[in-house]
Design a protein around this motif. Structure first.
Motif, PDB file in Angstrom:
ATOM      1  N   ALA C 152       0.829  -1.206   0.000  1.00 34.78           N
ATOM      2  CA  ALA C 152       0.000   0.000   0.000  1.00 34.78           C
ATOM      3  C   ALA C 152       0.867   1.260   0.000  1.00 34.78           C
ATOM      4  CB  ALA C 152      -0.921  -0.004   1.221  1.00 34.78           C
ATOM      5  N   VAL C 153       1.880   1.286   0.867  1.00 31.58           N
ATOM      6  CA  VAL C 153       2.764   2.458   0.900  1.00 31.58           C
ATOM      7  C   VAL C 153       3.519   2.580  -0.427  1.00 31.58           C
ATOM      8  CG1 VAL C 153       4.686   3.556   2.089  1.00 31.58           C
ATOM      9  CG2 VAL C 153       2.986   2.291   3.389  1.00 31.58           C
ATOM     10  N   GLY C 154       3.937   1.425  -0.959  1.00 35.92           N
ATOM     11  CA  GLY C 154       4.624   1.425  -2.247  1.00 35.92           C
ATOM     12  C   GLY C 154       3.750   2.003  -3.337  1.00 35.92           C
ATOM     13  N   PHE C 155       2.461   1.682  -3.288  1.00 40.03           N
ATOM     14  CA  PHE C 155       1.538   2.197  -4.289  1.00 40.03           C
ATOM     15  C   PHE C 155       1.453   3.717  -4.198  1.00 40.03           C
ATOM     16  CE2 PHE C 155      -2.792   3.421  -5.585  1.00 40.03           C
ATOM     17  CZ  PHE C 155      -2.746   3.011  -6.901  1.00 40.03           C
ATOM     18  N   LEU C 156       1.307   4.225  -2.962  1.00 38.97           N
ATOM     19  CA  LEU C 156       1.206   5.684  -2.794  1.00 38.97           C
ATOM     20  C   LEU C 156       2.438   6.391  -3.342  1.00 38.97           C
ATOM     21  CD1 LEU C 156      -0.385   6.167   0.728  1.00 38.97           C
ATOM     22  CD2 LEU C 156      -1.370   6.603  -1.528  1.00 38.97           C
ATOM     23  N   LEU C 157       3.627   5.843  -3.023  1.00 42.50           N
ATOM     24  CA  LEU C 157       4.850   6.486  -3.505  1.00 42.50           C
ATOM     25  C   LEU C 157       5.084   6.202  -4.983  1.00 42.50           C
ATOM     26  CD1 LEU C 157       7.502   6.163  -0.742  1.00 42.50           C
ATOM     27  CD2 LEU C 157       6.751   8.229  -1.860  1.00 42.50           C
ATOM     28  N   GLY C 158       4.505   5.089  -5.445  1.00 43.49           N
ATOM     29  CA  GLY C 158       4.690   4.727  -6.850  1.00 43.49           C
ATOM     30  C   GLY C 158       3.929   5.638  -7.788  1.00 43.49           C
ATOM     31  N   LEU C 159       2.846   6.232  -7.292  1.00 39.22           N
ATOM     32  CA  LEU C 159       2.056   7.105  -8.163  1.00 39.22           C
ATOM     33  C   LEU C 159       2.888   8.236  -8.754  1.00 39.22           C
ATOM     34  CD1 LEU C 159      -1.442   7.287  -6.465  1.00 39.22           C
ATOM     35  CD2 LEU C 159      -0.779   6.151  -8.582  1.00 39.22           C
ATOM     36  N   PRO C 160       3.600   9.021  -7.924  1.00 37.18           N
ATOM     37  CA  PRO C 160       4.452  10.036  -8.549  1.00 37.18           C
ATOM     38  C   PRO C 160       5.539   9.413  -9.415  1.00 37.18           C
ATOM     39  CG  PRO C 160       4.758  10.022  -6.167  1.00 37.18           C
ATOM     40  CD  PRO C 160       3.582   9.169  -6.463  1.00 37.18           C
ATOM     41  N   ALA C 161       5.947   8.186  -9.062  1.00 37.35           N
ATOM     42  CA  ALA C 161       7.016   7.545  -9.829  1.00 37.35           C
ATOM     43  C   ALA C 161       6.629   7.353 -11.289  1.00 37.35           C
ATOM     44  CB  ALA C 161       7.375   6.198  -9.207  1.00 37.35           C
ATOM     45  N   THR C 162       5.331   7.349 -11.570  1.00 37.45           N
ATOM     46  CA  THR C 162       4.921   7.161 -12.956  1.00 37.45           C
ATOM     47  C   THR C 162       5.405   8.299 -13.842  1.00 37.45           C
ATOM     48  OG1 THR C 162       2.869   8.308 -12.505  1.00 37.45           O
ATOM     49  CG2 THR C 162       2.846   5.922 -12.350  1.00 37.45           C
ATOM     50  N   ARG C 163       5.618   9.467 -13.242  1.00 37.37           N
ATOM     51  CA  ARG C 163       5.974  10.611 -14.078  1.00 37.37           C
ATOM     52  C   ARG C 163       7.427  11.017 -13.940  1.00 37.37           C
ATOM     53  NH1 ARG C 163       1.689  15.226 -14.490  1.00 37.37           N
ATOM     54  NH2 ARG C 163       3.260  15.703 -16.021  1.00 37.37           N
ATOM     55  N   LEU C 164       8.151  10.315 -13.070  1.00 37.65           N
ATOM     56  CA  LEU C 164       9.521  10.761 -12.794  1.00 37.65           C
ATOM     57  C   LEU C 164      10.533   9.843 -13.435  1.00 37.65           C
ATOM     58  CD1 LEU C 164       9.170  11.637  -9.061  1.00 37.65           C
ATOM     59  CD2 LEU C 164       8.923  13.078 -11.054  1.00 37.65           C
ATOM     60  N   ARG C 165      11.666  10.448 -13.790  1.00 38.43           N
ATOM     61  CA  ARG C 165      12.733   9.644 -14.359  1.00 38.43           C
ATOM     62  C   ARG C 165      13.945   9.662 -13.456  1.00 38.43           C
ATOM     63  NH1 ARG C 165      13.386   8.372 -19.363  1.00 38.43           N
ATOM     64  NH2 ARG C 165      15.406   9.367 -19.530  1.00 38.43           N
ATOM     65  N   GLY C 166      14.690   8.543 -13.532  1.00 36.50           N
ATOM     66  CA  GLY C 166      15.983   8.369 -12.875  1.00 36.50           C
ATOM     67  C   GLY C 166      16.245   9.193 -11.636  1.00 36.50           C
ATOM     68  N   PRO C 167      17.054  10.225 -11.772  1.00 37.56           N
ATOM     69  CA  PRO C 167      17.545  10.954 -10.609  1.00 37.56           C
ATOM     70  C   PRO C 167      16.439  11.608  -9.786  1.00 37.56           C
ATOM     71  CG  PRO C 167      18.735  11.562 -12.596  1.00 37.56           C
ATOM     72  CD  PRO C 167      17.605  10.725 -13.031  1.00 37.56           C
ATOM     73  N   TYR C 168      15.383  12.096 -10.445  1.00 37.51           N
ATOM     74  CA  TYR C 168      14.286  12.710  -9.697  1.00 37.51           C
ATOM     75  C   TYR C 168      13.652  11.676  -8.771  1.00 37.51           C
ATOM     76  CZ  TYR C 168      13.911  17.137 -12.299  1.00 37.51           C
ATOM     77  OH  TYR C 168      14.127  18.374 -12.819  1.00 37.51           O
ATOM     78  N   LEU C 169      13.441  10.476  -9.329  1.00 35.69           N
ATOM     79  CA  LEU C 169      12.806   9.430  -8.538  1.00 35.69           C
ATOM     80  C   LEU C 169      13.722   9.014  -7.385  1.00 35.69           C
ATOM     81  CD1 LEU C 169      10.411   7.563  -8.255  1.00 35.69           C
ATOM     82  CD2 LEU C 169      11.639   5.889  -9.593  1.00 35.69           C
ATOM     83  N   ALA C 170      15.012   8.879  -7.686  1.00 36.46           N
ATOM     84  CA  ALA C 170      15.964   8.521  -6.633  1.00 36.46           C
ATOM     85  C   ALA C 170      15.906   9.562  -5.515  1.00 36.46           C
ATOM     86  CB  ALA C 170      17.373   8.422  -7.213  1.00 36.46           C
ATOM     87  N   GLY C 171      15.843  10.828  -5.913  1.00 39.39           N
ATOM     88  CA  GLY C 171      15.794  11.894  -4.913  1.00 39.39           C
ATOM     89  C   GLY C 171      14.518  11.834  -4.092  1.00 39.39           C
ATOM     90  N   MET C 172      13.405  11.538  -4.771  1.00 41.11           N
ATOM     91  CA  MET C 172      12.141  11.485  -4.040  1.00 41.11           C
ATOM     92  C   MET C 172      12.148  10.342  -3.032  1.00 41.11           C
ATOM     93  SD  MET C 172       8.342  10.671  -5.272  1.00 41.11           S
ATOM     94  CE  MET C 172       8.639   8.973  -4.868  1.00 41.11           C
ATOM     95  N   THR C 173      12.678   9.192  -3.437  1.00 37.93           N
ATOM     96  CA  THR C 173      12.698   8.073  -2.497  1.00 37.93           C
ATOM     97  C   THR C 173      13.669   8.349  -1.351  1.00 37.93           C
ATOM     98  OG1 THR C 173      14.316   6.962  -3.904  1.00 37.93           O
ATOM     99  CG2 THR C 173      12.027   6.333  -4.181  1.00 37.93           C
ATOM    100  N   LEU C 174      14.739   9.111  -1.653  1.00 35.55           N
ATOM    101  CA  LEU C 174      15.659   9.513  -0.589  1.00 35.55           C
ATOM    102  C   LEU C 174      14.917  10.370   0.433  1.00 35.55           C
ATOM    103  CD1 LEU C 174      19.241  10.478  -0.514  1.00 35.55           C
ATOM    104  CD2 LEU C 174      17.738  12.367  -0.056  1.00 35.55           C
ATOM    105  N   ALA C 175      14.112  11.307  -0.064  1.00 35.58           N
ATOM    106  CA  ALA C 175      13.336  12.151   0.847  1.00 35.58           C
ATOM    107  C   ALA C 175      12.395  11.281   1.686  1.00 35.58           C
ATOM    108  CB  ALA C 175      12.551  13.196   0.057  1.00 35.58           C
ATOM    109  N   PHE C 176      11.837  10.237   1.061  1.00 36.83           N
ATOM    110  CA  PHE C 176      10.948   9.335   1.802  1.00 36.83           C
ATOM    111  C   PHE C 176      11.718   8.614   2.905  1.00 36.83           C
ATOM    112  CE2 PHE C 176       9.395   4.829   1.959  1.00 36.83           C
ATOM    113  CZ  PHE C 176       8.304   5.074   2.773  1.00 36.83           C
TER     114      PHE C 176
END
Lengths: 299, 238, 394
Positions: C152-176
């Motif tokens: 469930a948590v993965g799904f919530l964080l995965g939603l923005p992941a649909t629009r992000l590429r590489g480094p942006y996504l890495a940064g977002m997960t780092l913030a998480f």
């Protein structure tokens, strides 16, 4: 007027500004490297931390603040150049996750090495100005000489970077090498050298940032001092757009002020959550950042 | 004076140039013709140092320049206007020119004088000097790209498909500009074109490439008059 | 071909020897028989494997057999090893599950996550919180709950992941990853704040296993065998599911997404869906690993699940080999025995074990290995082994 200056919202704005310029500086270093090499430098904070240790842990007993600051900046510049020449250079043209992984690994190395040499015990840095807030008729204004020095330093750094990029020969070459490396080579720009210079500049900015952060009485200098600051700086850069130096500066300050209000009126634990929420929302709405003009993507 | 001898280039398994030899004389326009994929762009990229040849060499006034970095070849007087013009859209017109004059040591006043001379030659650029290059039309960008190469005062100018995407009238104007330039400055021009007709009109010498090989190297009038070449290699059928 | 048969036979013989050795080391006849049977099954499996045709025509059968063999080897080993090592194996097997998840995300979709340590934390805390409110739930239910929470948590964080590429996504997960600690603090009354939670009842070995051992055996050592077996079997199930996922239509589609997302969209793959699914799978696997950690350790502390753990997970995946199942197993083994290895290095180099250098050796070694791997051998140990193997058999 005095009542206004010492009021709670104004205190939040001033406190937020002091933190925000730090986020702006971190974001600026990230943007400098992103624009020239398309690499998000996850080791930025750790490199800056190491530079601060070199300036203050090695020299602290013998010299004054300004010499240590100078040494830290030089150490940052050298470390940035060396990193680009060794690790980063091997990764140009590789899949975009490779440099991300490498810089994460480098972060781990730097933090562990710093802890091995200097331990994880916090070290307090000397401050060149008083950290006691100014008073207005017996009530504190949320701004101390040291905080003012932080803001002024940040502004000076930003102006210097802007002037270098906009008005100097090397700035012209830095921008050209980032925008179109091949055409730049055909016009005689030594692109590899420019990439190194870009990393050196960004790490120099990082070193100044780390010294400012570590001078804060509450955090001091530890191997992980920059972790949280880096996360906020990244969020500022991502919201502003990794391609936009102006976006980095504006969103850094805006985030700093917003966080101060959240911490003051809600809960200090909520700050990072609000930050994460802001990041997610802004990336959903503008995946390339609020300040980036057009969506660009290199296939 | 550019000499190319025995040049072979491959990209992995694909051989783009095979044993290419010719020379381009100063004050003359040498045009390199051929279909898509004949190796024309590769030839220019090899001369300017962007591509390393597998065999053969390029000489500039008798000195071997093969193996020299692109950044240094341009310092020795070889200007390359790449395909698609390569102006930096985010830069202003004048910033593009400043970039072009990086490699020439001169004072601020001398540099400004050089810019003014070019603005005289290409008035439209003078009018738009503070505008970003991204706002220019295709023809104007081509002018800017040439001006940017010329501001470094090269001895050799490599032009890659300057007429690509330009209207016939603009192409004609461009060709006459190139022709005048060459005649007045003694510049060695190597002009790569797919538009064989307009290139042959202004060229002195013509080299025809076919899948990486030289199939003809002669005076432009001779190539233009050769029915076989026109039909099979240049696609000029009336 | 002949070489493969040869190698399989050698491995088979080694297995028989190992099984016999293990058998005579264990206490009772019944267990001895059971292990002998399992060992025979393993040999049969490898024999089947040696016929390449089986592998081509019955990929599912092959995968099941390989998994059984791996699990049996691990079980045989745990029954033979000391309880300290058993705990290492349990921790490492759980880590293998986590690595499989990240390896799938990165290897098949080209995305990077620096948040999988926090996803582990989600699973770990789900188990602890649930156990503190419902003391007598069956273990399987608790594990399923943890996986669901992670997904469930993965799904919530995965939603923005649909629009992000590489480094942006890495940064977002780092913030998480950085935010996760703050979340735990905000809900301190549930999560126990900085000190974390203890499980009210330790997970004990079931009666049938206890009966296999002589009455004199300490319950601690039986329990540690049980916990190791639990982790290893869970890892086996996770491994099998992942192997099928890798080979499925969806797995192939994901690899296309990684190699060329534009082309993937052209052939009708829904990019957002593929990315969210990859993210959810990786989070669910991480949560299962974290849940097992809580069961094994009988407690959970928030400081375990910080950014450092996420970085360690990423290092292990890369060092083992991104996007490969053997890579995840290698990574799990490295993790299981890293501490013993570092202890060995410390004593043999005469470092002060309480000193700064010794305490940082782990980070230095992992960091240097990570950078060196990505620069010199981006496909990791499993990639290097595969290349060596291909080189040999040519």
């Amino acid at each position: 007027m005095d009542a206004f200056l010492t009021s709670r919202p104004v205190a939040d704005i001033l406190g937020g500004l002091t933190n925000g310029v730090i986020y702006s500086l971190v974001a600026l270093s990230l943007v400098l490297i992103w624009r020239s090499t398309r690499i998000l430098n996850f080791a930025q904070g750790a490199m800056a931390m190491l530079a601060a240790y070199v300036g203050f842990a090695i020299l602290a007993p013998t010299t004054n603040y300004w010499i240590s600051m100078g040494v830290a900046v030089v150490a940052g510049i050298v470390l940035g150049g060396l990193t680009e020449r060794t690790i980063v250079r091997a990764l140009y043209g590789k899949p975009e996750i490779n440099p991300v992984v490498a810089m994460v690994g480098f972060l781990l190395v730097l933090e562990s090495v710093a802890a091995a040499i200097w331990s994880t015990v916090s070290r307090s840095l000397p401050t060149p100005f008083s950290i006691v807030d100014w008073q207005l008729r017996g009530r504190p204004v949320a701004m101390s000489p040291f905080a003012l020095y932080e803001v002024v330093t940040a502004v000076v750094v930003m102006v210097v970077i802007a002037v270098v990029f906009q008005f100097t020969r090397v700035g012209l070459q830095l921008r050209a090498a980032a925008l179109n490396p091949e055409v730049s080579r055909l016009l005689g720009v030594r692109v590899h050298r420019m990439l190194t210079v870009g990393w050196m500049l960004a790490s120099g900015v990082g070193a100044i940032t780390a010294v400012l952060v570590a001078s804060n009485y509450f955090t001091g200098l530890t191997p992980t001092t920059m972790d949280g600051v880096f996360a906020f700086g990244f969020i500022a850069a991502a919201i502003g757009g990794l391609d936009s130096p102006v976006g980095a500066l504006v969103s850094g300050v805006a985030l700093g002020i917003a966080f101060q209000f959240v911490g003051d009126y809600l809960n200090s634990n909520a700050i990072i959550l609000v930050a994460l929420g802001l990041l997610i929302v802004s990336l959903m709405v503008r995946p390339n950042g609020v300040f980036t003009r057009r969506a660009q993507r290199r296939v | 004076m550019i000499g190319v001898s025995g040049l072979s280039v491959s990209y992995g398994a694909v051989q783009a140039l095979r044993d290419v030899s010719f020379s381009a004389a100063p004050g003359k326009i040498t045009t390199v013709l051929g279909a898509n994929g004949a190796g024309k762009t590769t030839l220019l990229r090899t001369i300017s140092g962007l591509v390393r040849p597998r065999a053969g060499e390029v000489t500039l006034e008798g000195d071997r320049i093969t193996g020299t970095h692109a950044e240094d070849i341009v310092r020795r007087g070889v200007g390359h206007v790449p395909e698609g013009r390569g102006v930096i859209a985010e830069f202003t017109v004048e910033e593009n020119l400043r970039l072009g004059s990086l490699i020439v040591r001169r004072s601020r006043a001398e540099r400004q004088a050089a810019f003014e001379r070019l603005y005289g030659q290409f008035p439209v650029l003078g009018e738009r000097r503070r505008q970003s290059a991204g706002t220019l039309s295709g023809g104007e960008r081509q002018m800017l790209a040439m001006a940017r190469a010329l501001v470094a005062e090269p001895r050799v100018l490599l032009l890659d498909e300057p007429s690509l995407g330009l209207a016939p009238l603009v192409t004609a104007e461009l060709m006459s500009t190139i022709s005048q330039l060459c005649a007045t400055t003694g510049l060695t021009v190597i002009l790569v074109e797919q538009n064989a007709k307009s290139a042959l009109r202004i060229a002195d010498q013509a080299v025809v490439l076919y899948i990486g090989r030289v199939v003809a190297d002669d005076r432009a009038e001779v190539v233009a008059a050769d029915e076989r070449l026109r039909q099979y290699y240049l696609g000029l059928v009336e | 071909m002949r070489q493969r048969v040869l190698v399989s036979s050698v491995v088979g013989v080694a297995l028989v020897i190992a099984a016999l050795d293990a058998t005579f080391g264990v206490p009772t006849t019944r267990l001895r028989v059971a292990l002998a049977l399992l060992g025979a099954l393993g040999v049969a499996a490898l024999g089947g494997l040696s016929v390449a045709r089986t592998r081509r025509d019955h990929p599912l059968v092959t995968r099941v057999l390989v998994t059984v063999v791996v699990v049996v080897i691990a079980l045989v080993a745990t029954a033979r090893l000391s309880s300290n090592v058993d705990t290492d194996v349990a921790i490492g097997a759980a880590m293998t599950i986590v690595l499989l998840g990240l390896s799938f995300l990165t290897g098949s979709s080209g995305q990077i996550s620096l948040g999988n340590g926090a996803f582990m934390g989600v699973g770990a805390f789900t188990v602890a919180i649930w156990a503190n409110h419902h003391a007598t739930s069956p273990l399987i239910l608790v594990l399923v709950l943890a996986v669901a929470a992670g997904a469930a948590v993965g799904f919530l964080l995965g939603l923005p992941a649909t629009r992000l590429r590489g480094p942006y996504l890495a940064g977002m997960t780092l913030a998480f990853a950085v935010a996760f600690g703050a979340v735990l603090n905000v809900f301190g009354s549930w999560t126990g704040g900085d000190s974390g939670l203890q499980l009210p009842n330790a997970e004990n070995a079931p009666r049938w296993l206890v009966h296999l051992y002589p009455a004199s055996t300490a319950s601690l050592s039986v329990n540690s065998v049980w916990l190791a077996a639990l982790s290893v079997v869970s890892a086996g199930v996770a491994l099998l599911l992942m192997a099928n996922l890798f080979a499925s239509r969806f797995g192939r589609a994901m690899r296309l997404v990684r190699d060329n997302d534009v082309a993937a969209e052209l052939v009708g793959i829904s990019l957002p869906r593929a990315r969210v699914v990859a993210f959810v799978v990786s989070a669910a696997y991480a949560a299962l690993g974290g849940a097992l950690w809580t069961v094994v350790n009988n407690a959970v502390t928030p400081s375990t699940y910080g950014l450092a753990l996420s970085i360690t997970i990423l290092s292990l995946v890369v060092i083992g080999g991104i996007g490969t199942i053997p890579g995840a197993i290698i990574g799990g083994l490295i993790y299981a025995f890293a501490n013993s290895l570092i202890g060995w290095i410390t004593t043999h180099t005469g470092l002060n074990p309480q000193g700064n250098v010794a305490s940082q050796l782990n980070g230095i070694i992992f960091g240097v290995l990570l950078v060196a791997t990505i620069v010199f051998a981006p496909m990791g140990i499993s990639g290097a082994l595969r290349r060596l193997w291909a080189h040999r058999s040519r």
